[in-house]
Design a protein around this motif. Structure first.
Motif, PDB file in Angstrom:
ATOM      1  N   THR A  57       0.844  -1.195   0.000  1.00 16.15           N
ATOM      2  CA  THR A  57       0.000   0.000   0.000  1.00 16.15           C
ATOM      3  C   THR A  57       0.878   1.243   0.000  1.00 16.15           C
ATOM      4  O   THR A  57       1.934   1.286   0.643  1.00 16.15           O
ATOM      5  CB  THR A  57      -0.924   0.043   1.230  1.00 16.15           C
ATOM      6  OG1 THR A  57      -0.147   0.349   2.396  1.00 16.15           O
ATOM      7  CG2 THR A  57      -1.636  -1.276   1.418  1.00 16.15           C
ATOM      8  N   GLU A  59       0.203   5.207   0.775  1.00 13.85           N
ATOM      9  CA  GLU A  59      -0.725   6.273   1.173  1.00 13.85           C
ATOM     10  C   GLU A  59      -0.120   7.617   0.799  1.00 13.85           C
ATOM     11  O   GLU A  59       0.989   7.957   1.224  1.00 13.85           O
ATOM     12  CB  GLU A  59      -0.993   6.221   2.674  1.00 13.85           C
ATOM     13  CG  GLU A  59      -2.008   7.261   3.124  1.00 13.85           C
ATOM     14  CD  GLU A  59      -2.299   7.196   4.605  1.00 13.85           C
ATOM     15  OE1 GLU A  59      -3.142   7.976   5.077  1.00 13.85           O
ATOM     16  OE2 GLU A  59      -1.675   6.357   5.287  1.00 13.85           O
ATOM     17  N   ALA A  97      -7.045   1.073   2.702  1.00 15.86           N
ATOM     18  CA  ALA A  97      -6.421  -0.223   2.467  1.00 15.86           C
ATOM     19  C   ALA A  97      -7.000  -1.282   3.402  1.00 15.86           C
ATOM     20  O   ALA A  97      -7.467  -0.953   4.504  1.00 15.86           O
ATOM     21  CB  ALA A  97      -4.909  -0.126   2.675  1.00 15.86           C
ATOM     22  N   VAL A 229      -5.019   6.369  -1.407  1.00 15.58           N
ATOM     23  CA  VAL A 229      -4.301   5.110  -1.190  1.00 15.58           C
ATOM     24  C   VAL A 229      -4.172   4.361  -2.512  1.00 15.58           C
ATOM     25  O   VAL A 229      -5.134   4.293  -3.295  1.00 15.58           O
ATOM     26  CB  VAL A 229      -5.023   4.229  -0.156  1.00 15.58           C
ATOM     27  CG1 VAL A 229      -4.290   2.904   0.020  1.00 15.58           C
ATOM     28  CG2 VAL A 229      -5.127   4.945   1.183  1.00 15.58           C
ATOM     29  N   LEU A 231      -3.005   0.567  -4.065  1.00 14.90           N
ATOM     30  CA  LEU A 231      -2.636  -0.829  -3.811  1.00 14.90           C
ATOM     31  C   LEU A 231      -1.787  -1.302  -4.981  1.00 14.90           C
ATOM     32  O   LEU A 231      -2.181  -1.163  -6.143  1.00 14.90           O
ATOM     33  CB  LEU A 231      -3.878  -1.706  -3.671  1.00 14.90           C
ATOM     34  CG  LEU A 231      -4.792  -1.429  -2.468  1.00 14.90           C
ATOM     35  CD1 LEU A 231      -5.964  -2.413  -2.461  1.00 14.90           C
ATOM     36  CD2 LEU A 231      -4.023  -1.523  -1.166  1.00 14.90           C
TER      37      LEU A 231
END
Length: 404
Positions: A57, A59, A97, A229, A231
Motif C-alpha cells: 500500500t 498512502e 487499504a 491510497v 494498492l
C-alpha cells in the motif's frame, strides 16, 4: 445417600455459598475466553474474499495536511510513473487499504421500499479486483464502459445480495437491479446499478465478521472526491528493499506529496495482534482466577476434612468402607460445583436468547463453549478434591476417638 449429601451441603451453606460464588465467577471467565476463542477460530475458517500476498500500500500524504483532490492529471501521472517499474504487475486506487481501521458505511434503499440496509463500502478503481485477486460469482467487474452513465456501477458481495433481495435464490437474478444510497435529500440520492457479485469480503481481516459490503467505482474523471491510497500488486519474490526504489520513483513523479509505504502482510500482522490482545488479556485474568479457585478450594477441602475427623471416623466405625468415604467427598464437591454451574448457565443462556451478541454467539457456539467450560471447571474442582478425599478415606476409627 443423596439425601445425606444434600443435608451436609445445607449444614455448611454459608461456606458453600462463598465457594460456589468463586466457582461461578471462574466459570463465567472461562466461558468468555472459550467463546471468544471459538468465535475467532470460526471466523478464521471463513473466506476472506481477497489475497494479501505480494500486495503493498502507498498512502499519499499532503504536506500541508490537507486532503487529496480528485485531479485526473495527478492520478494519471501516478499511474504512468509507477507502471514503468517492472516489479509492479497491477495497481489500483482505493479510499482505504485492507487491515486499516478506516471504513465507510452507507445506507442502501430499494425502489418502493422504506427499509434501510446498512452497507460498508470501499471506493476503488477499476483494477481493484485484479490487484486483490478477487473471485467473481456473477455478472462482471465495473470498468471504463461504465464511465459517464447516470447510474453508477457497483459490485456487491454475495451476503449483501442475499440481504437486499432475499427472494432471489440465483445470484444472477440480482444483476442489473437498481439501489440508491443514503442522502438527506431524497431527490439527490445516487442511483446505483449492481453489475457484479463477489464472494464475501472482509476488509479488516480474518477475525472480522462478514458484513454487507459494496465496491463503489472510483473514477478520476467523474468521482466527486479523491482517494489517497494505492494498492500495488508486486511480482512474487520482490524483496523488501524495493521500498527504497519505490520511494525514489514517487518523489520523481510528484514532489508536493509525501507517501507512506506498507505491505498488507505487515498490516495484517498488526491487525491480528490488535484483535487477539483482548483475548490474551481475558485468558490471563481467567488463569489467575482459576489458580485462586484451585488453591482456595484445595485449602478449604483440606480444612473441612480435618474438622470432620469425628464424623468420618464414626462412619468408618459403623462399617463404611474407605471407598464410600472417598466417593462421599468427591460427590459433595460435585454437588457444590454443579450448583454454581447451573446458576452460571441460567445467566449465560440469556445471551443467545436475547441475541445480545448476534452471530458472534449463536446457539452452536454457545453450546460448545458451555460444555468445554463445564469440563474445565468440573475437572479442576474434582482434581482439588482428590487428595482430601483420599486422605479422608484412609482415616481409621481410632483417629476419631483420639481427636480433640
Amino acid at each position: 445417600m443423596l439425601q445425606h449429601l444434600l443435608r451436609q451441603f445445607w449444614h455448611r451453606k454459608f461456606k458453600n455459598i462463598l465457594l460456589s460464588a468463586e466457582i461461578l465467577l471462574a466459570f463465567l471467565l472461562v466461558f468468555a475466553v472459550l467463546a471468544m476463542t471459538l468465535r475467532y477460530l470460526q471466523l478464521a475458517q471463513l473466506p476472506m474474499g481477497f489475497s494479501y500476498q505480494d500486495v503493498w500500500t502507498v498512502e499519499v500524504l499532503a504536506r500541508d495536511k490537507g486532503t487529496v483532490e480528485n485531479d485526473p492529471v495527478f492520478y494519471e501521472k501516478l499511474k504512468q510513473g509507477l507502471s514503468v517499474l517492472p516489479e509492479i504487475e497491477q495497481l489500483a486506487f482505493v479510499s482505504s487499504a485492507p487491515y486499516t481501521p478506516y471504513s465507510w458505511r452507507t445506507n442502501f434503499y430499494l425502489a418502493n421500499s422504506s427499509a434501510i440496509h446498512k452497507v460498508y463500502s470501499l471506493f476503488a478503481g477499476d483494477h481493484i479486483f485484479d490487484t486483490l485477486n478477487m473471485k467473481l460469482l456473477a455478472g462482471r467487474w465495473y470498468s471504463e464502459v461504465d464511465e459517464g452513465k447516470t447510474e453508477r456501477a457497483i459490485v456487491i458481495t454475495a451476503q449483501t445480495a442475499r440481504n437486499l433481495f432475499p427472494g432471489h435464490i440465483n445470484l444472477g437474478d440480482v444483476i442489473g437491479n437498481i439501489v440508491s444510497d443514503d442522502g438527506s435529500d431524497l431527490e439527490k440520492r445516487s442511483q446505483l446499478k449492481i453489475v457484479g457479485i463477489v464472494s464475501d469480503f472482509r476488509l479488516h481481516g480474518e477475525l472480522e465478521a462478514p458484513e454487507n459490503f459494496a465496491f463503489m467505482r472510483f473514477s478520476p474523471l467523474s468521482s466527486e472526491r479523491g482517494v489517497a491510497v494505492l494498492l500495488l500488486k508486486l511480482r512474487p519474490g520482490t524483496p523488501r528493499n524495493f521500498e527504497a526504489k519505490l520511494n525514489q520513483q514517487l518523489r520523481l513523479i510528484q514532489s508536493k506529496f509525501g507517501s507512506r509505504i506498507e505491505t498488507l502482510s505487515d498490516l495484517r500482522q498488526t491487525k491480528l495482534q490488535e484483535d487477539i490482545t483482548p483475548l490474551i488479556a481475558a485468558a490471563v485474568i481467567a488463569v489467575f482466577m482459576l489458580l485462586m479457585v484451585v488453591f482456595g478450594l484445595f485449602g478449604v477441602l483440606w480444612q473441612n476434612t480435618t474438622r470432620r475427623i469425628p464424623e468420618l471416623g464414626l462412619r468408618r466405625a459403623v462399617g463404611a468402607s474407605s471407598g464410600s468415604i472417598y466417593r462421599q467427598i468427591l460427590s459433595e464437591q460435585f454437588i457444590l460445583t454443579s450448583s454454581a454451574l447451573i446458576i452460571g448457565l441460567l445467566i449465560l443462556v440469556q445471551l443467545p436468547i436475547t441475541g445480545t451478541f448476534g452471530d458472534d454467539l449463536d446457539w452452536p457456539l454457545f453450546g460448545l463453549a458451555s460444555v468445554l467450560a463445564m469440563v474445565v471447571i468440573y475437572g479442576l474442582t474434582i482434581i482439588c478434591a482428590l487428595y482430601p478425599a483420599w486422605r479422608a478415606s484412609r482415616m481409621s476409627p481410632t483417629q476419631a476417638l483420639h481427636y480433640e
